[in-house]
Design an enzyme around this catalytic site. Structure first.
Site: not given
Ligand code: PGA
Length: 253
Positions: A10, A12, A96, A98, A167, A173, A212, A233-234
């Site tokens: 992802n 983002k 998601h 967010e 998640e 994050g 994470s 994500g990251g």
């Molecule tokens: P992250 O994000 O791996 O940076 O924690 C995961 C996500 O939001 O799908």
């Protein structure tokens, strides 16, 4: 038997243009030919067509990060399932945290989006998860069950086509990954809940973990019996680390 793993990146609101093309090119070289894992990347809308072009001929699939439930209409700023398909998209992230927290998405809107995705043949990656306050109040399973029940019957109408992503909001994050025990507890509870829609749905639906996930912790998570992949994500913004996570996934035929 282990279900075939899905590793989804992802991006983002990062890498929306030339940087997205560059990342896609690196991914194709580093892990573009794996036949044993479903690999998906979800760039911002602006990069979809260009990234689709780069991914042609590779085994990496294209995903989007959101969609509008209608096929077309006067919905300024929105993008529909047919438009995503036309851009080469095959998967779509829905609900998601967010989007739930910052953009007012509700259990109902998540269900409507899942329905639209399925109707048009896009594979939904439907997200759910508890906040830190909910976990500390002992409400984790109550919250994820509520979120899950809103879309489960819709998702179950095409067994194995869409996936669920657990998640925990406090792990996204933050660098705070859920322990394998914490993750597996929720995943096995969701598997049991899927069984309400029949044994085939429970057996075939893949449940991803997100929050994470990094190259160093991926293998232990992906080894759990009910963890069938990762939503990253990251670590998906760097080709080497994303492909190391892909490599950590157990292979299935
Ligand atoms: P992250 O994000 O791996 O940076 O924690 C995961 C996500 O939001 O799908």
């Amino acid at each position: 038997m282990k279900r075939r793993a899905v590793i989804a990146g992802n991006w983002k609101m990062y890498k929306g243009g030339a940087l997205g093309v560059e990342l896609a090119q690196k991914l194709v070289v580093a892990c573009g030919d794996l036949a044993t894992v479903d690999v998906v990347v979800a760039p911002p809308f602006t990069a979809l067509a260009a990234v689709a072009h780069e991914l042609q001929g590779s085994r990496i699939d294209l995903g989007a990060q959101n969609l509008h439930p209608a096929a077309e209409g006067a919905f300024t700023g929105e993008v529909s399932a047919p438009m995503l398909l036309e851009s080469g998209v095959r998967w779509v992230i829905i609900g998601h945290s967010e989007r739930r927290q910052l953009f007012g998405e509700t259990d109902d809107s998540v269900r409507d989006k899942v329905r639209a995705a399925l109707e048009h043949g896009l594979r939904p990656i439907v997200c759910l998860g508890e906040t830190l306050a909910e976990r500390e109040a002992g409400r984790t399973l109550e919250v994820v069950h509520r979120q899950f029940d809103a879309f489960a019957a819709t998702l179950a109408s095409k067994p194995g086509f869409g996936v669920v992503a657990y998640e925990p909001v406090w792990a996204i994050g933050t660098g705070k990954v859920a322990s394998v025990e914490q993750a597996e507890e929720v995943h096995s509870a969701l598997r049991a809940r899927l069984a309400n829609h029949g044994p085939e749905v429970a057996e075939r639906t893949r449940i991803l973990y997100g929050g994470s996930v990094k190259p160093d912790n991926a293998a232990a998570l992906l080894d759990q019996p009910n963890i069938d992949g990762a939503l990253v994500g990251g670590a998906s913004l760097d080709a080497e680390s994303f492909c190391r996570i892909v490599a950590a996934a157990p292979s299935a035929a």
